[in-house]
Enzyme design. Sequence first.
Site, PDB file in Angstrom:
ATOM      1  N   ASN A 166      37.497  29.233  32.534  1.00 34.71           N
ATOM      2  CA  ASN A 166      36.953  30.393  33.245  1.00 34.71           C
ATOM      3  C   ASN A 166      35.774  30.944  32.426  1.00 34.71           C
ATOM      4  OD1 ASN A 166      36.486  33.165  33.882  1.00 34.71           O
ATOM      5  ND2 ASN A 166      38.397  33.201  35.027  1.00 34.71           N
TER       6      ASN A 166
ATOM      7  N   HIS B 240      33.209  35.462  31.278  1.00 33.80           N
ATOM      8  CA  HIS B 240      32.731  36.324  30.190  1.00 33.80           C
ATOM      9  C   HIS B 240      31.445  35.824  29.541  1.00 33.80           C
ATOM     10  CE1 HIS B 240      35.799  39.027  31.085  1.00 33.80           C
ATOM     11  NE2 HIS B 240      36.778  38.214  30.739  1.00 33.80           N
TER      12      HIS B 240
ATOM     13  N   ARG C 295      22.947  42.909  29.500  1.00 37.74           N
ATOM     14  CA  ARG C 295      21.508  43.166  29.370  1.00 37.74           C
ATOM     15  C   ARG C 295      20.738  42.823  30.644  1.00 37.74           C
ATOM     16  NH1 ARG C 295      19.222  43.555  24.176  1.00 37.74           N
ATOM     17  NH2 ARG C 295      20.624  44.892  23.027  1.00 37.74           N
TER      18      ARG C 295
ATOM     19  N   HIS D 205      35.238  34.180  38.781  1.00 35.76           N
ATOM     20  CA  HIS D 205      35.745  35.234  39.665  1.00 35.76           C
ATOM     21  C   HIS D 205      34.542  36.020  40.171  1.00 35.76           C
ATOM     22  CE1 HIS D 205      38.779  38.838  40.065  1.00 35.76           C
ATOM     23  NE2 HIS D 205      38.048  38.665  41.155  1.00 35.76           N
TER      24      HIS D 205
ATOM     25  N   ARG E 221      33.607  39.109  41.711  1.00 36.00           N
ATOM     26  CA  ARG E 221      34.241  40.405  42.000  1.00 36.00           C
ATOM     27  C   ARG E 221      33.388  41.200  42.977  1.00 36.00           C
ATOM     28  NH1 ARG E 221      38.250  41.689  37.863  1.00 36.00           N
ATOM     29  NH2 ARG E 221      38.404  43.625  39.021  1.00 36.00           N
TER      30      ARG E 221
ATOM     31  N   ARG F  35      30.469  42.565  38.534  1.00 30.79           N
ATOM     32  CA  ARG F  35      30.266  42.991  37.143  1.00 30.79           C
ATOM     33  C   ARG F  35      29.924  41.834  36.200  1.00 30.79           C
ATOM     34  NH1 ARG F  35      36.386  44.608  35.355  1.00 30.79           N
ATOM     35  NH2 ARG F  35      36.290  45.881  37.227  1.00 30.79           N
TER      36      ARG F  35
ATOM     37  N   GLU G  51      37.778  32.413  42.117  1.00 31.51           N
ATOM     38  CA  GLU G  51      38.757  33.500  42.282  1.00 31.51           C
ATOM     39  C   GLU G  51      38.072  34.612  43.059  1.00 31.51           C
ATOM     40  OE1 GLU G  51      39.827  34.919  38.463  1.00 31.51           O
ATOM     41  OE2 GLU G  51      40.755  33.040  37.866  1.00 31.51           O
TER      42      GLU G  51
ATOM     43  N   THR H 137      40.756  43.866  34.007  1.00 30.69           N
ATOM     44  CA  THR H 137      40.892  42.468  34.429  1.00 30.69           C
ATOM     45  C   THR H 137      41.957  42.432  35.522  1.00 30.69           C
ATOM     46  OG1 THR H 137      41.427  40.210  33.695  1.00 30.69           O
ATOM     47  CG2 THR H 137      42.582  41.990  32.573  1.00 30.69           C
ATOM     48  N   THR H 138      42.126  41.275  36.149  1.00 34.72           N
ATOM     49  CA  THR H 138      43.167  41.150  37.177  1.00 34.72           C
ATOM     50  C   THR H 138      44.506  41.554  36.558  1.00 34.72           C
ATOM     51  OG1 THR H 138      41.927  39.243  37.942  1.00 34.72           O
ATOM     52  CG2 THR H 138      44.100  39.559  38.896  1.00 34.72           C
TER      53      THR H 138
ATOM     54  N   GLU I 173      49.053  29.941  41.816  1.00 35.89           N
ATOM     55  CA  GLU I 173      48.786  30.076  40.381  1.00 35.89           C
ATOM     56  C   GLU I 173      49.734  31.161  39.890  1.00 35.89           C
ATOM     57  OE1 GLU I 173      44.757  30.735  39.032  1.00 35.89           O
ATOM     58  OE2 GLU I 173      45.474  31.510  37.112  1.00 35.89           O
TER      59      GLU I 173
ATOM     60  N   HIS J 111      46.340  33.373  32.905  1.00 41.02           N
ATOM     61  CA  HIS J 111      46.053  34.760  32.557  1.00 41.02           C
ATOM     62  C   HIS J 111      46.624  35.098  31.190  1.00 41.02           C
ATOM     63  CE1 HIS J 111      44.902  38.925  32.848  1.00 41.02           C
ATOM     64  NE2 HIS J 111      44.121  38.532  33.826  1.00 41.02           N
TER      65      HIS J 111
ATOM     66  N   HIS K  31      39.183  34.165  28.696  1.00 42.29           N
ATOM     67  CA  HIS K  31      38.813  35.118  27.656  1.00 42.29           C
ATOM     68  C   HIS K  31      38.970  34.563  26.252  1.00 42.29           C
ATOM     69  CE1 HIS K  31      39.374  38.500  24.875  1.00 42.29           C
ATOM     70  NE2 HIS K  31      38.382  39.027  25.570  1.00 42.29           N
TER      71      HIS K  31
HETATM   72  N1  PXP Z   1      43.786  33.302  36.447  1.00 41.95           N
HETATM   73  C1  PXP Z   1      43.387  34.358  37.178  1.00 41.95           C
HETATM   74  C2  PXP Z   1      43.856  34.452  38.584  1.00 41.95           C
HETATM   75  C3  PXP Z   1      42.539  35.336  36.642  1.00 41.95           C
HETATM   76  O1  PXP Z   1      42.157  36.382  37.404  1.00 41.95           O
HETATM   77  C4  PXP Z   1      42.062  35.177  35.329  1.00 41.95           C
HETATM   78  C5  PXP Z   1      41.095  36.174  34.761  1.00 41.95           C
HETATM   79  O2  PXP Z   1      39.892  36.093  35.455  1.00 41.95           O
HETATM   80  C6  PXP Z   1      42.490  34.056  34.600  1.00 41.95           C
HETATM   81  C7  PXP Z   1      43.379  33.145  35.173  1.00 41.95           C
HETATM   82  C8  PXP Z   1      42.031  33.807  33.207  1.00 41.95           C
HETATM   83  O3  PXP Z   1      42.564  34.775  32.371  1.00 41.95           O
HETATM   84  P1  PXP Z   1      42.064  34.880  30.869  1.00 41.95           P
HETATM   85  O4  PXP Z   1      40.623  35.261  30.911  1.00 41.95           O
HETATM   86  O5  PXP Z   1      42.940  35.940  30.283  1.00 41.95           O
HETATM   87  O6  PXP Z   1      42.274  33.529  30.245  1.00 41.95           O
END
Ligand code: PXP
Length: 251
Positions: free
Chosen positions: A7, A10, A18, A43, A45, A49, A70, A100-101, A151, A197, A220
């Site tokens: 993912n 970030h 910036r 994701h 959103r 963001r 996502e 976060t979610t 998931e 997550h 993350h």
């Molecule tokens: N799965 C889902 C559904 C999420 O919303 C997220 C965060 O965007 C993740 C996995 C990944 O989570 P993390 O960034 O904590 O690894």
Amino acid sequence: MVRLNVNIDHIATIRQARRAQEPSVITAAVIADLAGADGITVHLRGDRRHIQDRDVRLLREIVKTHLNLEMAPTEEMLRIASEIKPDAVTLVPERPDEITTEGGLDVLSRPGQLGEAVKRLKSAGVLASVFIDPLPGQIQSATDAGAQQVEICTSRYASLTEPGSHAAAGEIDEELLRIKECAALAGGNGLQVAAGHGLTYRNVRRVAEIDYVEELNIGHNIVARAAILGLERAVAEMVAAVAGRSFSQGR
Ligand code: PXP
């Protein structure tokens, strides 16, 4: 082997801090691919963001492995997904003020709305996945709504295993058992099973070992580690640039 989707939200968070061009999520996706990732997750959103619509379009062009988008099950997002056609969409709950979610979608309380979203994704040729907490009722409702994948949310397991959490080993085992039982229920219902997550280098293995779990979505912790591991090189390159010496201009 369990597949890893990286993912890269970030990477975009740093860029959007910036409203700059760097770091590029496209370059990040290519590096993740070269390093062995099985897919890329982003994701989009409602508040944009981090990931932007253009990122998803460009990623669709360059990601040839697996692109998982996502998104909340809103009309706007369903329209975007039907047009861009990622390989999979994972439906997630979304609150504008959340960091976060915060957990899985409550499929049980609104099966109709979810069933409709799943139907639209499937008719666009997109694999319909639903992010849910490890609760048997939620798995059953996601199955009934026609989802092709669930998931399973690992955020409770992740917070129990955080350094300094003081959770008893039994509490962690109990949470893992809930995840295992839900994975088996979903797999038995014919669904593909993913998990994610809050997973980290320290806690990922016990989830990766669970039967039926085929895919992990992790963001993350990978981006956090990349920032730390890459810092020494980045500073050395800036020192070189200041001194007029050569540095890698690649990325
Ligand atoms: N799965 C889902 C559904 C999420 O919303 C997220 C965060 O965007 C993740 C996995 C990944 O989570 P993390 O960034 O904590 O690894």
